[in-house]
Write an enzyme that holds these catalytic residues in place. Structure first.
Site, mmCIF file in Angstrom:
data_model
loop_
_atom_site.group_PDB
_atom_site.id
_atom_site.type_symbol
_atom_site.label_atom_id
_atom_site.label_comp_id
_atom_site.label_asym_id
_atom_site.label_seq_id
_atom_site.Cartn_x
_atom_site.Cartn_y
_atom_site.Cartn_z
ATOM 1 N N ALA A 29 0.795 -1.234 0.000
ATOM 2 C CA ALA A 29 0.000 0.000 0.000
ATOM 3 C C ALA A 29 0.831 1.291 0.000
ATOM 4 C CB ALA A 29 -0.975 -0.040 1.181
ATOM 5 N N ASP B 151 -4.119 -2.598 3.892
ATOM 6 C CA ASP B 151 -4.317 -1.827 2.665
ATOM 7 C C ASP B 151 -5.365 -0.741 2.821
ATOM 8 O OD1 ASP B 151 -3.219 -4.596 1.710
ATOM 9 O OD2 ASP B 151 -2.783 -3.099 0.164
HETATM 10 O O1 MRU Z 1 -1.144 -7.203 -3.409
HETATM 11 P P1 MRU Z 1 -0.067 -6.547 -2.596
HETATM 12 O O2 MRU Z 1 1.206 -7.303 -2.572
HETATM 13 O O3 MRU Z 1 0.110 -5.101 -2.968
HETATM 14 O O4 MRU Z 1 -0.645 -6.578 -1.117
HETATM 15 C C1 MRU Z 1 0.124 -6.033 -0.086
HETATM 16 C C2 MRU Z 1 -0.455 -6.222 1.256
HETATM 17 O O5 MRU Z 1 -1.512 -6.787 1.421
HETATM 18 C C3 MRU Z 1 0.303 -5.614 2.394
HETATM 19 O O6 MRU Z 1 0.147 -6.363 3.559
HETATM 20 C C4 MRU Z 1 -0.218 -4.191 2.636
HETATM 21 O O7 MRU Z 1 -0.209 -3.465 1.456
HETATM 22 C C5 MRU Z 1 0.569 -3.479 3.671
HETATM 23 S S1 MRU Z 1 2.149 -3.035 3.083
HETATM 24 C C6 MRU Z 1 2.951 -2.135 4.249
#
Ligand code: MRU
Length: 345
Positions: free
Chosen positions: A50, A237
């Site tokens: 995110a 997210d």
């Molecule tokens: O699909 P992604 O890899 O972008 O998903 C990422 C996540 O779910 C993380 O846990 C979230 O973005 C937190 S990152 C600090």
């Protein structure tokens, strides 16, 4: 902090992104020279996580303004077009929209002169990058106190330096605890289907020399049953006003296991991940990704041709499963709706 790699690097006329699709086998930087290149990198998960996609989008807007300036076109129109394209890349992580909104507010105050607009927007994007690292450091300092002096911590997906401008949210908490002398061992969920756990989190932790053990997602329950998990820490997210948390698919299962085994379930996320416009997690848009991520493993088919596939990228953990949310402003404890309201007061 892991100084062993850079997830995002700004060069003044290009954005360099560590290509997370090919880690841990290949360490290569993707060079984006225009906003469409950045949008493509976000959509295809060259960069993911995110906060990382928020910061990347901010630089994407800077690149759009730069191109318009160099071509003698309207920088405002280029900004708006890029903002629309970048907003359409991934729907769940609110940090993307938050960062675009921050840049838009800055743009609204700027003169028509494109060179001056570029300089101010570049400054703003660099500030967003630096603020993210600082927020992660602060989260680490607050969250490290929650972890035991010695024990096993489970994490899911990758909420590390790779998912942020640096240091990480959930992994930032773990890093800070280890730096404070706590003897933490991390169980890393593989995180099917994109394998953020095995390819990214295990790679990051090993680079930092933090003890870790990789498991496939379906092995976590047996570790809980054996009393081998002392806490779980994940990122987020989007967090709704009532404290419901959207995070990588499979996070809800980890939270349910924590509840069943009376193990604390912690979420680490910057304030920019909190979406006060959404009352509950039911209204968080959940991205569905290409079926090939499920039917194929590293390019190789592992399911029959034509099989029906369901591939949501995120799930929502209800607030009642969350023991605490660690933000850069401190640790929020239940009742989370109340704590979140107070945070913005
Ligand atoms: O699909 P992604 O890899 O972008 O998903 C990422 C996540 O779910 C993380 O846990 C979230 O973005 C937190 S990152 C600090």
């Amino acid at each position: 902090m892991s100084d062993a790699f850079r997830t995002i690097a700004w060069e003044g006329d290009a954005l360099l992104l560590l290509d997370q699709r090919v880690l841990p086998v290949i360490e290569s930087m993707r060079r984006c020279t225009d906003s469409s290149g950045v949008a493509d990198a976000i959509r295809t998960m060259v960069v993911r996580g995110a906060p990382a996609i928020g910061v990347s989008a901010a630089f994407g807007l800077v690149l759009a303004v730069r191109s318009a300036w160099k071509k003698g076109k309207s920088w405002r129109r280029a900004f708006d077009e890029a903002a629309t394209e970048l907003s359409g890349t991934r729907p769940t992580a609110v940090n993307l929209f938050w960062a675009i909104d921050r840049m838009r507010r800055e743009a609204a105050t700027l003169p028509d002169d494109p060179g001056a607009a570029f300089a101010r927007l570049e400054e703003r994007a660099i500030a967003l990058f630096e603020e993210d690292v600082a927020a992660n450091r602060a989260m680490g300092a607050h969250g490290a106190n929650l972890l035991p002096a010695e024990g096993n911590v489970l994490t899911h997906c990758n909420a590390g330096a790779l998912a942020t401008a640096g240091y990480g949210t959930a992994l930032g908490v773990i890093r800070a605890a280890v730096a404070a002398g706590k003897r933490i061992h991390v169980y890393v969920d593989e995180t099917r289907p994109f394998l953020q756990g095995s390819r990214l989190t295990a790679w990051e932790l090993m680079k930092d020399g933090i003890p870790c053990t990789l498991i496939t997602d379906n092995m976590a329950a047996s570790l809980f049953a054996a009393g081998k998990i002392d806490a779980a820490v994940v990122g987020a997210d989007r967090i709704a006003a009532n404290g419901d948390v959207a995070n990588k698919i499979g996070t809800y299962g980890v939270a349910v296991l924590c509840k069943a085994h009376k193990v604390p379930f912690y979420v680490a996320a910057p304030v920019s991940t909190i979406d006060r416009s959404i009352a509950t997690g039911k209204r968080i848009p959940i991205e569905e990704r290409d079926p090939s991520e499920v039917t194929h493993l590293m390019g190789k088919r592992v399911a029959p041709h034509g099989v029906s596939v369901y591939n949501p990228a995120f799930d929502v953990t209800p607030a009642r499963y969350v023991s605490a949310i660690v933000t850069e402003k401190g640790v929020l404890k239940p009742p989370l709706a109340h704590a979140l309201r107070n945070l913005f007061r």
